[in-house]
Every structure is written in C-alpha cells, then in structure tokens.
Write an enzyme that holds these catalytic residues in place. Structure first.
Site, mmCIF file in Angstrom:
data_model
loop_
_atom_site.group_PDB
_atom_site.id
_atom_site.type_symbol
_atom_site.label_atom_id
_atom_site.label_comp_id
_atom_site.label_asym_id
_atom_site.label_seq_id
_atom_site.Cartn_x
_atom_site.Cartn_y
_atom_site.Cartn_z
ATOM 1 N N ARG A 34 -11.279 1.570 6.402
ATOM 2 C CA ARG A 34 -12.303 2.597 6.631
ATOM 3 C C ARG A 34 -13.717 2.037 6.481
ATOM 4 O O ARG A 34 -14.650 2.508 7.102
ATOM 5 C CB ARG A 34 -12.118 3.747 5.634
ATOM 6 C CG ARG A 34 -10.884 4.596 5.874
ATOM 7 C CD ARG A 34 -10.844 5.728 4.864
ATOM 8 N NE ARG A 34 -9.664 6.561 4.974
ATOM 9 C CZ ARG A 34 -9.546 7.627 5.765
ATOM 10 N NH1 ARG A 34 -10.566 7.969 6.546
ATOM 11 N NH2 ARG A 34 -8.444 8.332 5.795
ATOM 12 N N GLY A 136 10.599 -1.484 -1.903
ATOM 13 C CA GLY A 136 11.236 -2.478 -2.760
ATOM 14 C C GLY A 136 10.314 -2.901 -3.884
ATOM 15 O O GLY A 136 9.212 -2.371 -4.034
ATOM 16 N N ALA A 140 1.781 -6.045 -4.706
ATOM 17 C CA ALA A 140 1.025 -6.675 -3.618
ATOM 18 C C ALA A 140 0.403 -8.007 -4.019
ATOM 19 O O ALA A 140 0.423 -8.974 -3.240
ATOM 20 C CB ALA A 140 -0.049 -5.713 -3.116
ATOM 21 N N LYS A 191 10.314 6.313 -8.304
ATOM 22 C CA LYS A 191 10.107 5.324 -9.373
ATOM 23 C C LYS A 191 8.680 5.351 -9.899
ATOM 24 O O LYS A 191 8.422 4.951 -11.043
ATOM 25 C CB LYS A 191 10.502 3.925 -8.892
ATOM 26 C CG LYS A 191 9.777 3.433 -7.644
ATOM 27 C CD LYS A 191 8.470 2.750 -7.919
ATOM 28 C CE LYS A 191 7.715 2.514 -6.624
ATOM 29 N NZ LYS A 191 6.428 1.844 -6.821
#
Length: 341
Positions: A34, A136, A140, A191
């Site tokens: 953005r 999964g 990052a 989770k």
C-alpha cells in the site's frame, strides 16, 4: 521447472517471504504494497524496512502500490493481507484477475460476518478462480533467513496443489499437499488463539510441564472444534495442525505470542497491539471462536477463558483454573466413541 508470473497481494512479513522464495525460484514476482515508500525501499534497497528490517531480498522481487501493475499477466496470485482488509482488497483487485487463475490464501484469520474462512471469502468474491490455502509452521523471518521448514498447500484441486508444490519448493522450503482445505485453514486460524495463551503463560512464569499440558489440550480443542465444522481430525496431526501450533506457541517471533506476553505482563489490549505494530489475527479469532463454540456447544476451556480474560477483564489465572477444574475424560481425541474432554 515451469516458470510462472506470480502476484503477491500484501507486503507484510509473510507476503514478502513468499515473494522471496518465488523470485529465488526464477518466477516473475511482483509484490503489492500500500505504501509507496515501502515499495521504493524494496526496489532500491532490496529490503522491507517495516516488516523484515535487515533482511536482503532477491533482485527479482518487484514491488508496486498499483494492483493493476502487480496483477497484469499473473497466473499465480497469493493473497497475504490481514483478514480485516481481505474483502476490500479482493474487491479492488477483481477486474485484473482472469478466469481460471490459481489463487492461494496465506491469511490465517476468520471473517466475522458469517464466520467465513479466507478460502470461503475467496470463493464468494472470486468464484471464477481456483482456490487453495497455504499454511504451516512458517515464521516469516526464518523463511527469509533460509532456515529449512515445511508447509502445506491445501485444495480439492489436485493440479493446483501440484503447481504450487513445484512453484514454491526449494532446498529450504518443502511443500506438502492435503485435500482437506477446510481443516488446514482452520488449523492455521485456530492456532493463533493458543499462541496468545502461550505468551500469557510465559509471562506469568508457568513451568514446562504446564506449557506442554496446555499445548496438548490446545490441540485437542482445535481438532474438536474443527471436526464439529466438518474437517478431518487427522489433518491436525500434520504441519498445519500440531506443526504450526508448536512454532507459533514457542517463538517470540510469533506476533500472537508477543501480544499474549504483553497482556500477561499487565498491559492493556490496546497497548499490547500498539507495541506490536502489526496485525495479531489471534485476538479477533479468540472472540469469534469462543462465541461460535458456545453456539455449537463445543467444549473449549482455553479459548473461552481467553475470551473472558481479554474481553470481560477476568484475572489471568482464569486460564489455568479452567484447565485444572475441567472434565476428566479421554486423553486422545476421537480414539473413543463420543470422546470429548
């Protein structure tokens, strides 16, 4: 390897990590952000200064604030924007996504209106596309540092799964497949609740036995809730279930863990989120799942305790009390007829 043109919508940490892998695998890679300043920093300095400072990005990653420019000619689209912006961005991008385009959701959240997962939002907003979900144990920063891990591509479309496996697989990122799209996506969303709980537990100094107990019962809650909505319980034994749960609940790199830790130290929700400076999907997910669990009469003592702590301002030891005063039933879910605990 077949070369693709990939568009990644969302220049946060995970979107940037996926762009990095795709570019290293020699696919044309365009990243939509953005903020023009962030786009300039990625293109000129090879770094995403807001979300992944200090991490060098491959030269093949081209960032732009123009959706049209990013999506033009793309045959693979990865959507990695926060769930709160998901519908808005899909609406803005719709005209540049042709029929039959493979679209993969990387967003681990739930839309409050209708309790929809992101794949369901995609199917509603972009019914002309082929939809998959990526989920999964994928922190990052570790991905861009090339620390090896695995992930799951989920879809009922076998060809889509094979395409994404080939596009993303490399020597540090292994891609497995699963046809249970709903279960994989629920695992990724649920989770986040327990990462908040784990951060709180760490802040108040519970022991390792206690943390293991809590994580195991979290997995039971996740699978019990998901099966109530039609998912396969075995999905939760894989990377998108227990794998993601362990990574997110054990690492200070996890945004949800960090928010939970701040809450456990006595900060307000507003202050904890402000200090993070990024989206912690688990906070909204706690509210939605606790309310849904009550509607469905699914026993989820951890999720409902978190709701009471965060939204009704009950004391932190509510979470421990719920676990220790709950029903004594089976250890392993679905091993016995009628099991619930």
């Amino acid at each position: 390897m077949t070369q693709h043109t990939a568009a990644i919508l969302g220049g946060g940490s995970f979107g940037t990590a996926m762009a990095s892998i795709l570019a290293e695998n020699c696919h044309g890679t365009r990243l939509w952000v953005r903020d023009p300043e962030t786009a300039a920093a990625i293109n000129e300095d090879r770094e995403n200064p807001r979300y992944l400072p200090g991490q060098a990005l491959p030269a093949g990653v081209v960032a732009s604030e123009s959706l049209e420019e990013v999506l033009k000619g793309a045959d693979l689209v990865f959507v990695a924007v926060p769930s709160s912006a998901f519908v808005e961005v899909l609406g803005q991008a719709r005209d540049w996504v042709p029929d039959g385009t493979i679209v993969v959701s990387c967003t681990k959240g739930i839309l409050e209106d209708g309790f929809l997962l992101m794949s369901q939002v995609l199917q509603r907003e972009w019914p002309h596309t082929r939809v998959g979900v990526l989920s999964g144990p994928n922190l990052a920063r570790e991905i861009v540092e090339r620390k090896f891990t695995g992930t799951v591509i989920a879809s009922g479309d076998e060809e889509l799964r094979a395409t994404i496996q080939k596009a993303l697989s490399c020597d540090y990122f292994r891609v497995y497949d699963n046809p249970d799209l709903y279960g994989v996506e629920l695992g990724g969303a649920l989770k986040n609740i327990y990462a908040v709980a784990s951060g709180m537990a760490a802040a108040i100094g519970v022991g390792e036995n206690s943390r293991s107990f809590m994580l195991t019962r979290a997995l039971a809650e996740m699978s019990r809730f998901a099966v109530g909505l039609g998912a396969n319980p075995l999905t939760f034994l894989g990377l998108a279930g227990v794998g993601d749960l362990i990574a997110t609940c054990s690492s200070s790199l996890s945004r949800n863990y960090r928010v939970g830790y701040e809450l456990g130290q006595g900060k307000s929700l507003e202050q904890a989120v402000a200090d993070l400076g990024q989206t912690a999907e688990g906070i909204n997910t706690i509210k939605l799942v606790a309310e849904r669990a009550r509607e469905l009469q699914v026993y989820m003592p951890l999720a409902t305790a978190l709701y009471d702590i965060i939204y009704d301002h009950q004391p932190l030891d509510t979470m421990v009390m719920r676990l220790m005063s709950g029903e004594h039933k089976h250890d392993v879910e679905f091993s016995f007829h009628g099991a619930s605990s």
